[in-house]
Scaffold this active site. Structure first.
Site, PDB file in Angstrom:
ATOM      1  N   SER A  51       6.222   3.765  -1.004  1.00 12.22           N
ATOM      2  CA  SER A  51       4.916   3.372  -0.315  1.00 12.22           C
ATOM      3  C   SER A  51       4.856   1.833  -0.029  1.00 12.22           C
ATOM      4  O   SER A  51       5.279   1.312  -1.131  1.00 12.22           O
ATOM      5  CB  SER A  51       3.782   3.745  -1.051  1.00 12.22           C
ATOM      6  OG  SER A  51       3.522   3.202  -2.091  1.00 12.22           O
ATOM      7  N   ASP A  52       4.207   1.492   0.853  1.00 14.96           N
ATOM      8  CA  ASP A  52       3.806   0.103   0.742  1.00 14.96           C
ATOM      9  C   ASP A  52       2.676  -0.165  -0.101  1.00 14.96           C
ATOM     10  O   ASP A  52       2.087   0.988  -0.797  1.00 14.96           O
ATOM     11  CB  ASP A  52       3.065  -0.372   2.196  1.00 14.96           C
ATOM     12  CG  ASP A  52       3.440  -1.817   2.582  1.00 14.96           C
ATOM     13  OD1 ASP A  52       3.376  -2.632   1.622  1.00 14.96           O
ATOM     14  OD2 ASP A  52       3.043  -1.988   4.042  1.00 14.96           O
ATOM     15  N   CYS A  53       2.685  -1.491  -0.633  1.00 11.07           N
ATOM     16  CA  CYS A  53       2.001  -1.608  -1.881  1.00 11.07           C
ATOM     17  C   CYS A  53       0.328  -1.353  -1.909  1.00 11.07           C
ATOM     18  O   CYS A  53      -0.338  -1.938  -1.032  1.00 11.07           O
ATOM     19  CB  CYS A  53       2.322  -2.756  -2.345  1.00 11.07           C
ATOM     20  SG  CYS A  53       3.881  -3.234  -2.802  1.00 11.07           S
ATOM     21  N   ALA A  95       1.674  -0.898  -0.433  1.00  8.62           N
ATOM     22  CA  ALA A  95       1.577   0.379  -0.250  1.00  8.62           C
ATOM     23  C   ALA A  95       2.806   1.290  -1.310  1.00  8.62           C
ATOM     24  O   ALA A  95       3.515   0.541  -1.681  1.00  8.62           O
ATOM     25  CB  ALA A  95       1.418   0.706   1.009  1.00  8.62           C
TER      26      ALA A  95
END
Length: 778
Positions: free
Chosen positions: A331-333, A56
């Site tokens: 962000s999370d990937c 994220a």
């Protein structure tokens, strides 16, 4: 908007609605995307997170530069949110504001702005992806922001300390801080060796509210107070204590209410205002306000209908305005893409990128910013100054790491690669592994007498393996229990040590393998059965269906015990497992969880009494027939954790036995009455009444029996691990501020300490209470 949106969101929802920027989520979200992110040549670096690693990207970017100025002014005044709360009592309820205590980042701001002023918009946008390309004409090297250091640097040849759940079981923040400091040293060492970045996506401080969570081993506890203490310790250790420079950047994650894998890309965590502030936010607040974490990772999920990476309430109103956060949000990937692709919160990817950036997600792990921020500018969704604001926060971290200053000005740049897998770090890994061992049951069989043994059966699938857990590196040294036993009893000792796995972790029952194990047990003086979990039964992107011991391992335990009643069960697990039969029948059970590269040595030392187990459980272990709410239900009050569970657990929160005994006496709470801004001192004398030296974790719990709103059954508010020799006693004194008795009042949207009588309980676990008293808050 979803109908279950909570009261806490109403103010900013009205603002968004007035601006026309809020869309209704579409029902029937798509399935989670577990495809690895593609490497993008134009991003300037080929390293990308694995599928299910960190998918994220969303961080904090304020909508107005005035907020930055206000945050800097707060830091420049030396505002410190928790310097007086380090010893025993934490800042959970009513934590004062203040960010980056003792270290102001404002010295770098002019240099950051000068650098940004020389970039084109295209260059600026490219710097907001996790793999940022070089800009040679400006002397800006390419940089990959993705690094992991959960319990050791995630790479080949790094020291692997016990996994997070094991480190937490030591109940020793000072030890955890030393471990995190060693990880930070090795991060610097790998920077020298291979140019690895110094921005680390650790620690995980999501609440361990359910034993079925696939990432259970990566976090610390189900208790918000203990989580805050441990999170603060890790961040302080990793980032270092220099007044100007950071050793490495810590990134508490995943912000927030994120611990169900089955719906993490599509689901919404429905959390009312009170639980959000009392349970899900405190550890994040503490790591920001007390420890000065310079990065935070926004989660995949929606929170009350709004994606966490595009959530102004979380990223602006709370994180920056209320807590004074001055770092950057990542962000999370793949999470920014989730906004449009899985949450269906926006109609286009450009809108998703714009909303994430405006809400406060500065850095995108993934490629949505790279591909869509220019479109967002062209469409008038954002302006270039919005990009500048996010980029300033991100680049500020690189200045604080000393990247642009001469080496002789940055003390951390003197750390060389010789620290990697150093003897000192190996010794620390063993110390931490020993401290993490929890003795769950002992009918007197432990510790084993090595001189009386002539044969030892090592059984179970974990007997000759070392399970490290999620986000683990690849250390050059791994010691299994079998290897440690053979080192302890070489051939010259005339002690026969034989091994039979008895089957696999989660596979079908192999009766022949079980029979071979039982036969070996019957021919041995003692049977040691090593069972548990591994990444095949729970991991990121995969929750467990229940908390039972996987596969046929329970059958293995029963068969071995039938063949030899002198059976000891050793659990090597990611978290709680229901071992009801073993608890009722087997004479001894202990766990080290995933105890790092020195796992085998630490376990064998405990089995033979070289060390005395002193760890305590940081979560509730439920019986196999217990009933818990649905995994996706984030309302604890329905019966989760020791705070609200009213059944009888298999092992309670805080449980852990010893080879010695401890008595408590002389509980004193002084003064007996305080005002809402005052504190009491809770003191109790603890004595080692047994024949061995040992560690005891003294735990302080509070309860408001006359509260105007429903309260937890009991809440941890202080603890101390003390080591005592036989006959030795020590008075443990901990400060308890009235603020730690506060609850979140939804009527005022803030913390409130009610006047009245509060119960104080001191004990060896949440159910083993040794002394009680009360105080009055005026």
């Amino acid at each position: 908007m979803e109908t279950r949106l909570r009261t806490a969101l109403f103010p900013f929802l009205l603002t968004l609605a007035a601006c026309g920027s809020l869309r209704r989520p579409v029902d029937g979200a798509a399935a989670p995307d577990t495809t690895p992110l593609p490497a993008r040549p134009d991003a300037g670096a080929a390293v990308t997170p694995d599928a299910g690693a960190e998918r994220a990207a969303r961080l904090d970017a304020d909508a107005a530069s005035a907020r930055d100025a206000g945050a800097d002014r707060a830091s420049d005044t030396g505002r410190d949110g928790g310097a007086t709360r380090d010893a025993g009592i934490g800042p959970t309820p009513g934590l004062d504001g203040g960010a980056l205590p003792g270290r102001s980042p404002s010295w770098a701001d002019e240099r950051v702005q000068a650098l940004i002023a020389q970039m084109t918009l295209r260059e600026k946008i490219a710097q907001l992806s996790h793999a940022a390309p070089a800009i040679s004409r400006l002397g800006l090297a390419r940089y990959n922001y993705w690094s992991e250091g959960l319990h050791g640097v995630l790479t080949d040849g790094a020291t692997s300390f016990p996994q997070a759940i094991a480190l937490a079981s030591a109940w020793d923040p000072a030890l955890l801080e030393r471990v995190a400091s060693a990880i930070g040293d090795e991060a610097r060492g790998f920077g020298v060796r291979s140019g690895k970045g110094l921005t680390y996506w650790s620690p995980v401080i999501n609440m361990l509210r359910d034993p079925r969570w696939g990432r259970f081993d990566e976090s610390y506890t189900e208790d918000p107070y203990l989580m805050a203490r441990l999170g603060v310790a890790f961040v302080r250790g990793l980032q270092g204590s220099h007044p100007k420079y950071l050793k490495a950047v810590a990134t508490p994650k995943h912000y927030v209410a994120n611990n169900s894998e089955f719906n993490r890309h599509t689901g919404s965590s429905e959390v009312d205002e009170q639980l959000l502030h009392e349970y899900y936010l405190p550890a994040f607040e503490a790591t920001v306000v007390e420890a000065g974490a310079f990065s935070v990772m926004a989660a995949y999920n929606r929170v009350n209908g709004v994606p966490a990476s595009a959530n102004p309430l979380l990223l602006r109103d709370i994180l920056r305005d209320a807590w004074g956060f001055q770092g950057y949000v990542v962000s999370d990937c793949g999470a920014v893409d989730d906004i449009v692709s899985n949450h269906h919160f926006t109609a286009t990817a450009a809108e998703a990128a714009a909303q994430a950036l405006l809400a406060g997600t500065d850095l995108n792990c993934g490629w949505t910013y790279l591909g869509e921020l220019q479109n967002a500018v062209d469409q008038g969704l954002i302006v270039e100054s919005d990009v500048d604001r996010a980029l300033a926060r991100v680049l500020r971290a690189r200045f604080l790491l000393g990247e642009f200053d001469p080496a002789d000005q940055v003390p951390y740049r003197a750390i060389g690669e010789d620290v990697i897998e150093s003897p000192a770090h190996a010794a620390l890994a063993l110390e931490a592994a020993r401290a993490a061992i929890v003795l769950l049951k002992n009918d007197g069989i432990l510790p084993l007498d090595g001189a009386a043994l002539r044969s030892i059966a090592v059984l179970g699938p974990h007997g000759d393996s070392v399970e490290l857990g999620g986000y683990s590196g690849n250390p050059s040294r791994r010691v299994s229990a079998l290897a440690a036993l053979r080192a302890r009893f070489p051939e010259s000792s005339n002690v026969a040590i034989e091994f039979e796995p008895g089957g696999s972790i989660g596979g079908d029952k192999d009766q022949e393998a079980i029979d071979r194990a039982a036969d070996l047990a019957g021919r041995s003086d003692v049977a040691l059965v090593f069972v548990g979990t591994d990444s095949g039964v729970l991991r990121e992107e995969m929750d467990r269906p229940d908390w039972n011991l996987p596969g046929a391992q329970g059958d293995l335990i029963q068969a071995v015990h039938a063949a030899n009643p002198r059976t000891v069960v050793v659990l090597v697990t990611a978290g709680p497992v229901a071992v009801d039969w073993a608890q009722a029948n087997v004479p001894a059970i202990l766990t080290g969880f995933y105890d790092g590269q020195e796992q085998g040595t630490a376990i064998v030392d405990a089995l033979f009494g070289d060390t005395n187990p002193g760890g305590k459980l940081t979560t509730t272990w439920y019986t196999g027939d217990a009933t818990l709410p649905d995994m996706g239900d984030y309302d604890l009050r329905k019966g989760r954790t020791y705070l609200y569970y009213q059944g009888k657990p298999l092992y309670p929160f805080g449980h852990g036995l010893s080879y010695t005994t401890f008595s408590y006496s002389g509980l004193r709470v002084v003064p007996a009455a305080i005002g809402p801004e005052e504190s009491v001192t809770v003191s109790v004398e603890v004595e080692n009444t047994g024949s061995r030296a040992g560690d005891e974790v003294v735990q302080i719990y509070v309860h408001d029996p006359f509260a105007s709103v429903p309260r937890p059954l009991r809440e941890l508010r202080g603890f101390a691990r003390v080591r005592l020799d036989p006959g030795q006693s020590e008075t443990v004194s901990l400060s308890l501020p009235a603020k730690s008795l506060a609850f979140w009042d939804v009527a005022i949207h803030g913390w409130r300490v009610e006047a009245g009588v509060f119960d104080i309980a001191v004990g060896s676990s949440s159910t083993d209470i040794r002394a009680q008293a009360s105080i009055i808050v005026r």
